[in-house]
Design a protein around this motif. Structure first.
Motif, PDB file in Angstrom:
ATOM      1  N   LYS A 186      16.694  19.732  14.505  1.00  0.00           N
ATOM      2  CA  LYS A 186      15.156  19.983  14.808  1.00  0.00           C
ATOM      3  C   LYS A 186      15.244  20.684  15.806  1.00  0.00           C
ATOM      4  O   LYS A 186      13.886  20.347  16.153  1.00  0.00           O
ATOM      5  N   TYR A 229      13.868  24.502  18.220  1.00  0.00           N
ATOM      6  CA  TYR A 229      13.754  25.469  17.523  1.00  0.00           C
ATOM      7  C   TYR A 229      14.414  26.908  18.134  1.00  0.00           C
ATOM      8  O   TYR A 229      14.613  26.852  19.404  1.00  0.00           O
ATOM      9  N   ARG A 230      14.923  27.436  17.677  1.00  0.00           N
ATOM     10  CA  ARG A 230      15.720  28.870  18.807  1.00  0.00           C
ATOM     11  C   ARG A 230      15.207  30.234  19.000  1.00  0.00           C
ATOM     12  O   ARG A 230      14.574  30.895  17.640  1.00  0.00           O
ATOM     13  N   GLY A 279       9.092  29.766  22.600  1.00  0.00           N
ATOM     14  CA  GLY A 279       9.111  29.748  21.077  1.00  0.00           C
ATOM     15  C   GLY A 279       8.019  29.922  20.556  1.00  0.00           C
ATOM     16  O   GLY A 279       7.251  30.263  20.530  1.00  0.00           O
ATOM     17  N   LYS A 280       7.807  28.039  19.458  1.00  0.00           N
ATOM     18  CA  LYS A 280       6.752  28.645  18.895  1.00  0.00           C
ATOM     19  C   LYS A 280       5.604  27.678  19.766  1.00  0.00           C
ATOM     20  O   LYS A 280       4.790  27.222  19.165  1.00  0.00           O
ATOM     21  N   TYR A 281       5.999  27.735  20.844  1.00  0.00           N
ATOM     22  CA  TYR A 281       4.379  26.273  21.619  1.00  0.00           C
ATOM     23  C   TYR A 281       4.257  27.789  22.215  1.00  0.00           C
ATOM     24  O   TYR A 281       4.284  28.199  23.588  1.00  0.00           O
ATOM     25  N   TYR A 305      18.031  25.961  22.289  1.00  0.00           N
ATOM     26  CA  TYR A 305      17.221  25.663  21.321  1.00  0.00           C
ATOM     27  C   TYR A 305      16.449  24.279  21.912  1.00  0.00           C
ATOM     28  O   TYR A 305      16.579  23.962  23.526  1.00  0.00           O
ATOM     29  N   LYS A 350      13.643  21.461  21.652  1.00  0.00           N
ATOM     30  CA  LYS A 350      12.222  20.316  21.467  1.00  0.00           C
ATOM     31  C   LYS A 350      11.889  19.670  22.192  1.00  0.00           C
ATOM     32  O   LYS A 350      11.678  19.481  23.173  1.00  0.00           O
TER      33      LYS A 350
END
Length: 411
Positions: free
Chosen positions: A172, A174-175, A255-257, A305, A307
């Motif tokens: 869970k 994000y890489r 990352g995606k944030y 990674y 989270k």
């Protein structure tokens, strides 16, 4: 407290003749959970050095070679085979005199690393112990992160270290791809500047930098500093003080944030960017971004990674008091004002250099940590505190004064 941008750690030069050694687990052990302490946005771990200790070290991905900042350890742990060197780094000043040793033994938890190279400062120019209010003896980075898969839980303040060959899989998480260059991790992050310009910035990922973001150079020229800013001292580099400005950028992707209104340091170009020789980069991302997540470093896979943690949506805030504070005394129990920003809340109520703060809201500072005090003074604009202050030069506790400090957001 202005000096929360500890950018000096990220830029310690690496010596090409230093051979990286690794920490090893005993027997067949595959992982270990070890606590760490957060002290004013620095991660502090305990290390054994040549079988003695434990000693407090900053865990800093921005350090390519282990650095002992407290020269007294030379005698305390019987460090031998020293070679004198001059080193240069960020800041406005002359090169620094230091030693380098090719072989010390370092222990962390149950793991050990034999024959690590390390640099040792002849003089503790950083004064980290006074900054964080507890003894600090040095910094370690690449040798640690290159030895393990490192899971950092900022909620519980724990490190879980794994053998790198265990092929640990982050669930869970994000890489984010990392680039390990000059023994330090880099990533690409999209940033929207105050002007609206968007750039894909190459940033060193720096757990030893106390700020969220620092922007050094944009294609070989300084970044334009936003109109709303604070001029000040950003920290101490190996070659002296680092000057610059503190402001905000509109957004930063991690990352995606997407994080918004990110506090950003804009160091003086001559103090920082002009002294970066080995790796082309735009700046660095510090621990105040990382702390919004739980993260896993895997240098072998060149990956990070992440989270989301419980503080993901909390806004970035800067000090609102306008004071730089340092801990003093044998046990770091005293709190001394070392700088007051002109026009700040502290300045308006008449606080001056070398004033001593005795209590905050009637609670003695001896019962508070430096981190607790730091968090109070960046907590909320218009929040007020009652300070008991001993004016500079006074040693009689009866001369204490009581003042009301109201925080004021300045950026």
């Amino acid at each position: 407290m202005i000096k929360v941008f500890i950018v000096m750690f990220a830029y310690f030069p690496c010596f090409n003749d230093a051979v990286a050694q690794k920490f090893e687990f005993p027997g067949k052990r595959k992982k270990e959970i070890v606590p760490f302490k957060m002290a004013k946005n620095l991660m502090i771990i305990k290390l054994m050095v040549n079988g003695k200790g434990p000693f407090n070290f900053v865990l800093d991905t921005g350090v390519g070679l282990m650095l002992i900042s407290d020269p007294s350890l030379i005698d305390s742990v019987a460090i031998k085979t020293l070679r004198s060197i001059n080193i240069t780094g960020f800041g406005d000043g002359d090169p620094l005199s230091a030693y380098v040793t090719p072989s010390i033994d370092v222990g962390f938890g149950t793991t050990t690393a034999k024959g690590l190279s390390a640099a040792i400062l002849r003089k503790d120019i950083f004064e980290l112990s006074n900054y964080v209010g507890m003894p600090v003896h040095g910094l370690i980075g690449y040798e640690f992160f290159n030895s393990f898969v490192v899971k950092i839980n900022f909620t519980l303040n724990t490190l879980t270290i794994y053998r790198p060959e265990t092929a640990y899989i982050a669930r869970k998480g994000y890489r984010i791809p990392l680039m390990i260059e000059d023994r330090k991790p880099y990533l690409i992050s999209n940033i929207q500047l105050d002007s609206g310009e968007k750039i894909a910035a190459k940033l060193i990922l720096d757990t030893g930098a106390g700020h969220p973001l620092s922007l050094e150079t944009n294609g070989g020229v300084p970044f334009e500093v936003p109109k709303i800013n604070i001029a000040g001292n950003l920290g101490i580099g190996l070659s002296g003080p680092i000057s610059g400005y503190i402001s905000r950028v509109k957004s930063l992707t991690f990352g995606k944030y997407t994080l918004t209104d990110v506090i950003t340091a804009f160091p003086d170009y001559d103090d920082v960017a002009s002294k970066v020789y080995s790796v082309s980069r735009n700046g660095n991302m510090g621990i105040m971004v990382l702390r919004k997540f739980n993260v896993i470093f895997n240098y072998n896979e060149s990956a990070l990674y992440i989270k989301p943690g419980v503080t993901l949506n909390e806004p970035f805030e800067h000090d609102m008091s306008g004071m730089e504070l340092t801990s003093a005394g044998e046990n770091f129990e005293r709190l001394i004002v070392t700088r007051v920003e002109p026009g700040s809340s502290a300045d308006e109520i008449g606080l001056r250099n070398n004033d001593e703060i005795l209590a905050i809201n009637f609670k003695p500072v001896t019962e508070m940590t430096a981190s607790e005090i730091d968090n109070l003074f960046r907590s909320k604009s218009d929040r007020s505190f009652i300070l008991d202050v001993l004016p500079q030069g006074s040693k009689n506790i009866r001369n204490r004064e009581r003042v009301i400090l109201t925080l004021k957001r300045r950026i």
